[in-house]
Structure formats: C-alpha cells, structure tokens
Design a protein around this motif. Sequence first.
Motif, short mmCIF file in Angstrom:
data_model
loop_
_atom_site.label_atom_id
_atom_site.label_comp_id
_atom_site.label_asym_id
_atom_site.label_seq_id
_atom_site.Cartn_x
_atom_site.Cartn_y
_atom_site.Cartn_z
N LEU A 153 0.83 -1.21 0.00
CA LEU A 153 0.00 0.00 0.00
C LEU A 153 0.86 1.26 0.00
CD1 LEU A 153 -2.81 -1.04 2.51
CD2 LEU A 153 -2.88 -1.08 0.01
N ILE A 154 1.94 1.23 0.77
CA ILE A 154 2.85 2.39 0.82
C ILE A 154 3.47 2.63 -0.56
CG2 ILE A 154 5.03 3.24 1.76
CD1 ILE A 154 4.27 1.77 4.39
N LYS A 155 3.91 1.54 -1.20
CA LYS A 155 4.52 1.67 -2.54
C LYS A 155 3.52 2.21 -3.55
CE LYS A 155 8.12 -1.88 -2.24
NZ LYS A 155 8.59 -3.19 -2.77
N LEU A 156 2.29 1.70 -3.49
CA LEU A 156 1.27 2.14 -4.44
C LEU A 156 0.93 3.61 -4.23
CD1 LEU A 156 -1.19 -0.92 -4.43
CD2 LEU A 156 0.47 -0.32 -6.19
N LEU A 157 0.91 4.03 -2.98
CA LEU A 157 0.61 5.44 -2.68
C LEU A 157 1.73 6.37 -3.14
CD1 LEU A 157 -0.86 4.92 0.89
CD2 LEU A 157 -2.11 5.92 -1.04
N GLN A 158 2.94 5.82 -3.27
CA GLN A 158 4.09 6.66 -3.62
C GLN A 158 4.38 6.71 -5.12
OE1 GLN A 158 7.17 4.93 -1.19
NE2 GLN A 158 6.68 6.22 0.58
N ILE A 159 3.66 5.93 -5.91
CA ILE A 159 3.90 5.95 -7.37
C ILE A 159 3.58 7.33 -7.93
CG2 ILE A 159 3.24 5.01 -9.61
CD1 ILE A 159 2.55 2.41 -8.24
#
Length: 296
Positions: free
Chosen positions: A290-296
């Motif tokens: 979720l953190i990675k997806l939010l940072q894209i």
Amino acid sequence: MGLKKFIKEAEKGFPSGFYFLYSKDPFFLSEATSRITDKIPPEKRSFSLMAFDMENSSGSVSAIKDVIGVLNTAGFFGGRKTVILKNTQALKKADIKVLSGYLKDPAPDSLLVMLATKSPPALLKELLNGHNLFALDMKERELRLWAGGVARGVGVSIDPDALNYIMAITGGDAGRIYSEIEKLSLLGKEGIGLDDIHQTLPGTVQSNVFNLAGSIIQKDAKKTFRIFNSLKEGLDPYSIIGAINWKFADLYRKSGKERGGYYRKAFKYMLEADRRLKSSGGEYPLEELLIKLLQI
C-alpha cells in the motif's frame, strides 16, 4: 493438462502398478486422492486402501521398507491393494534407492500412488518413463478452463468478467476457486455475472474493496489504511491483493490505457507482494504494498 490425463487413467481403473503425481497446490493432490478412493468400494476400503505420510515418518529406510512390505503382501480375498504414499518429496536418497528397487519389479496385485509437492528425483523419473508421471499444476489459461469445467459441473455458467474477479480474489488458488464456484451455485442461477459475485460478499466488504483502490489512486494514505484495516476482518491478504489488482486492471482498461507507466509499476508491486505472501505470509507485505502504491 496432467489432471485430465490422470482422470482418464482412473476411468481405465489404473492399469499401471504405480503412479507419481505432483503439485504445489494441495487441492489437486486431494482431488487425485479422491479419484483413487472412489475406485474402491466403501466396504473394501478398510482392508484394501492404506496411506503413508513420509513427512511424518522417522526418515529412516525402515519406513519405506514397511510400505514395500505392505505392497508385497497379498490383499484380502485376492483383491487389489492400493497404497498412497504422501509427501514423497520428503524421502531421502537411501529411501529413493529402496523405492526404485520396488518400481523395477512391482507387485502385480498392488497399486502404488506417490504424491509430492515437486517433481521426482532423476532416479525415479527414469523409472516412471513419463507415462506414469503426472504434473497436476496448471498455468493460468488451464486453470481458467478447469474453473469453467467446475462451474459446468455444478450447473452454472460464469461470464468472463466474473471469472476474472474470482481468479483475482483467490490468487489462483484452486481450492478457493472451487469453493467460490460452489458458493455461487447456491444462488440458483444458471448464468453468473459480476453482480452475482458481489451478492455473496458482505456489503461493507464489497464497497470497501473498490473504495480502497480509489483511495490509493487518489493518494489518500489515511483513507487507504482505514479501509485496509476494516477489510482485514472480512478478507484474507490474497483476496485483498486480488481485489486491488482486479480493480486496477478494470480502471486501466476503462482509461484507454492512459498512465501506462503508473499501472505497470502498480502491477509489478502487486506481483512482488503476492510472491512475498506465498513465501513468508503475514500482513506486512500488504502494508508495504500500500505504501509503494501510494508513492507511485
């Protein structure tokens, strides 16, 4: 498809004296075991069907020698004896050497079925000659065809979008696919669409699955984790990843494939998270996703 070939062998009454079946998915091994058991009349199973689990054995050569002793012992009333050897991948080299000796000269009135989570070692593979060796795992296309067959078997037809969603939320797990299709068959409808699947989910779960994807795209971290925490109570990690993946794929198609770079990164991160879950389990891979997806 290995399972289909094995079913044909079952229909012929297992003409060979031994078989080796392997799959990473325990569901397919369980299905194969059921096929074997079904060939034996219920009243004869107590004395003509035996199972040994090599993972729970002492690991000594004596364990496999005991199995061979059973195979070489005449069955009651002259009937055929069936022995199922589970977790064959746990056998040591010395065990395999002893087992290979039996396969060179199997008992004429016994059937040995070896089950494993991976392909057999070279020594056994050579003796199996490919004819008695069945790989039960399926690629995605085969799994879809199999799922369609399961659906037809319970009297329903599933449209492509609905099947895509089932594949996504189950992570391609055959047992869970089977369970979902059985659950859908209870709706009493011949044709199953995406809306029908949503009916089988609690309302809050259904809406939150899609809201989660939306909050990720909007980069709303607080909302994303609030929804995620509520979803953990109703869905397992594989279903959450699958649902996000399905929704992202749906949005990607509807967008005319704009923002291709964004979605490719998202799908890559979801694949990595899925692999981590399968190798280690736990919820942290999901939170990192979720953190990675939010940072894209």
